[in-house]
Design a protein around this motif. Sequence first.
Motif, mmCIF file in Angstrom:
data_model
loop_
_atom_site.group_PDB
_atom_site.id
_atom_site.type_symbol
_atom_site.label_atom_id
_atom_site.label_comp_id
_atom_site.label_asym_id
_atom_site.label_seq_id
_atom_site.Cartn_x
_atom_site.Cartn_y
_atom_site.Cartn_z
ATOM 1 N N SER A 1 0.812 -1.221 0.000
ATOM 2 C CA SER A 1 0.000 0.000 0.000
ATOM 3 C C SER A 1 0.845 1.271 0.000
ATOM 4 O O SER A 1 0.318 2.363 -0.183
ATOM 5 C CB SER A 1 -0.947 0.007 1.192
ATOM 6 N N ASP A 2 2.160 1.130 0.174
ATOM 7 C CA ASP A 2 3.051 2.295 0.185
ATOM 8 C C ASP A 2 3.201 2.841 -1.236
ATOM 9 O O ASP A 2 3.634 2.129 -2.132
ATOM 10 C CB ASP A 2 4.422 1.905 0.751
ATOM 11 N N THR B 1 5.226 7.807 -6.428
ATOM 12 C CA THR B 1 5.242 9.265 -6.541
ATOM 13 C C THR B 1 6.603 9.746 -7.024
ATOM 14 O O THR B 1 6.687 10.626 -7.884
ATOM 15 C CB THR B 1 4.901 9.905 -5.193
ATOM 16 N N ALA B 2 7.672 9.151 -6.502
ATOM 17 C CA ALA B 2 9.013 9.537 -6.930
ATOM 18 C C ALA B 2 9.222 9.207 -8.410
ATOM 19 O O ALA B 2 9.823 9.990 -9.154
ATOM 20 C CB ALA B 2 10.060 8.830 -6.074
ATOM 21 N N ILE B 3 8.715 8.070 -8.850
ATOM 22 C CA ILE B 3 8.828 7.707 -10.265
ATOM 23 C C ILE B 3 8.040 8.677 -11.128
ATOM 24 O O ILE B 3 8.495 9.080 -12.207
ATOM 25 C CB ILE B 3 8.354 6.249 -10.469
ATOM 26 N N GLU B 4 6.873 9.075 -10.680
ATOM 27 C CA GLU B 4 6.070 10.034 -11.447
ATOM 28 C C GLU B 4 6.807 11.366 -11.584
ATOM 29 O O GLU B 4 6.837 11.950 -12.670
ATOM 30 C CB GLU B 4 4.725 10.251 -10.760
#
Length: 69
Positions: free
Chosen positions: A10-11, A16-19
Motif C-alpha cells: 500500500s506504500d 510518486t518519486a517515479i512520477e
Amino acid sequence: MFETIKSFLSDESGATAIEYGLIAALVSVAAIAALQSLGGSLQSIFGVVSNELSDAANNATAAPTSPTP
C-alpha cells in the motif's frame, strides 16, 4: 508478517518519486527539442549581426583621414 507485506504493497511513495522523475524527463526532452529548433534561427541571426559589425568595422577603417571640403 502479513501486516508488513500489506504495508509494503500500500506504500505509494516510490510511485510518486517515479512520477516526478518521468515529469522531469518529459520537461527535459521538451526543452531540448525547443532549443534545437531555435538553434538554427539563432545561428542565422548572429551570423547577420556578425556580418554587419564586420562591414561597419571595415568601412570605419577605410574612411579617409582628412575631411573633404
